[in-house]
Design a protein around this motif. Structure first.
Motif, mmCIF file in Angstrom:
data_model
loop_
_atom_site.group_PDB
_atom_site.id
_atom_site.type_symbol
_atom_site.label_atom_id
_atom_site.label_comp_id
_atom_site.label_asym_id
_atom_site.label_seq_id
_atom_site.Cartn_x
_atom_site.Cartn_y
_atom_site.Cartn_z
ATOM 1 N N ASP A 198 0.802 -1.217 0.000
ATOM 2 C CA ASP A 198 0.000 0.000 0.000
ATOM 3 C C ASP A 198 0.841 1.276 0.000
ATOM 4 O OD1 ASP A 198 0.617 -1.078 2.415
ATOM 5 O OD2 ASP A 198 -1.251 -0.587 3.410
ATOM 6 N N GLY A 199 2.161 1.152 -0.014
ATOM 7 C CA GLY A 199 3.002 2.329 -0.252
ATOM 8 C C GLY A 199 3.031 2.723 -1.719
ATOM 9 N N PHE A 200 2.491 1.858 -2.564
ATOM 10 C CA PHE A 200 2.532 2.116 -4.007
ATOM 11 C C PHE A 200 1.192 2.655 -4.498
ATOM 12 C CE2 PHE A 200 6.016 -0.680 -3.191
ATOM 13 C CZ PHE A 200 7.006 -0.247 -4.060
ATOM 14 N N GLU A 201 1.284 3.627 -5.361
ATOM 15 C CA GLU A 201 0.080 4.272 -5.884
ATOM 16 C C GLU A 201 -0.558 3.426 -6.976
ATOM 17 O OE1 GLU A 201 0.811 8.403 -6.578
ATOM 18 O OE2 GLU A 201 -0.498 8.416 -8.347
#
Lengths: 173, 173
Positions: free
Chosen positions: A62-65
């Motif tokens: 979830d750190g990735f867009e």
């Protein structure tokens, strides 16, 4: 023979894949579905449900867009090596297109990850049908996935012909 | 039950994949191989041999400067849901990385297509081991594959730590 002596196994090799999750989307048939994430919008949203046994692998995602969803085109029809893609009116070799009628019906979709709630990933700009099995997830990263390209074949002339899919790659077409 | 009534087949479904071709590359082991096409160079070149029965599907592919090679990581070790990727020193969930130790060991590599000679594709910026089975080819296209992204997780801090792979994801590690 040692396992890695002829690891490719030659032309007749086969391997098994299995789902790590499933797509829940508003698109229940190819007709009307976006043909690519780049042609889908924020309203084309859904969820990806990951099976419990793979939960641990989601840490940090979830750190990735945006994420790559590697999927199994479960609703595609027979293999066709020449196709007329949705984005053009000219016939092309299958591998020069993203059409689903592939020898291995594997799709790659870079969808927008809105948020994660446990095993559920809320996503948008989704081009996958409801019930599509998910084989893998990978982070989308500009440093790994964005390349300057000066030639993009037949897409140069017809690169943004908008519009949803029709049923041309369905099981009965 | 009709084939499409429960098309995903649930968590226990399995499907078979088969090679459409094979990679010939200078990299015979993970140690020393580039970890991504973006970290490989023009000297990291090789060929992709496509099997005769799929020849027709290649028409038009050579109009593209770059192609996605969907491959089967045939030399990877057991599945690991938490890994320390080559590009960082911190442990991450597998799906937040591009490490090969995946439930379905499928790779996506956007390699540079130099030219096509019949069934042989000459490619560069290659990160695949010699003998890697190829499952699919797709055109790489800015209009489909390039997205503006403001967040890229752990890669933001460590996005270009260069250097080749070591043996950490090999069969015996």
């Amino acid at each position: 023979m040692a396992p890695n002596e002829n690891p490719a196994g030659g032309e007749s090799a086969q391997w098994q894949v299995r789902p790590i999750g499933v797509v829940h989307s508003p698109f229940t048939s190819q007709t009307g579905a976006p043909v690519q994430p780049a042609l889908a919008g924020p309203e084309d949203a859904g969820t990806i449900e990951i099976y419990e046994q793979f939960a641990e692998g989601l840490d940090g995602l979830d750190g990735f867009e945006r994420i790559w969803v590697v999927s199994w085109f479960h609703r595609t029809g027979p293999v066709r090596l020449r196709v007329t893609p949705h984005l053009d009116h000219r016939e092309q070799g299958l591998f020069a297109t993203r059409a689903p009628s592939r020898p291995n019906p594997i799709g790659i979709s870079a969808v927008r990850l809105l948020r994660r709630a446990g095993l559920i990933l809320h996503v948008a700009e989704l081009d996958l049908l409801d019930g599509t099995p998910v084989l893998d997830l990978k982070p989308y990263a500009p440093t790994l996935d964005v390349f300057p390209v000066s030639r993009q074949g037949w897409l140069e002339e017809r690169s943004r012909r908008a519009g949803p899919a029709d049923g041309r790659f369905g099981p009965s077409s």
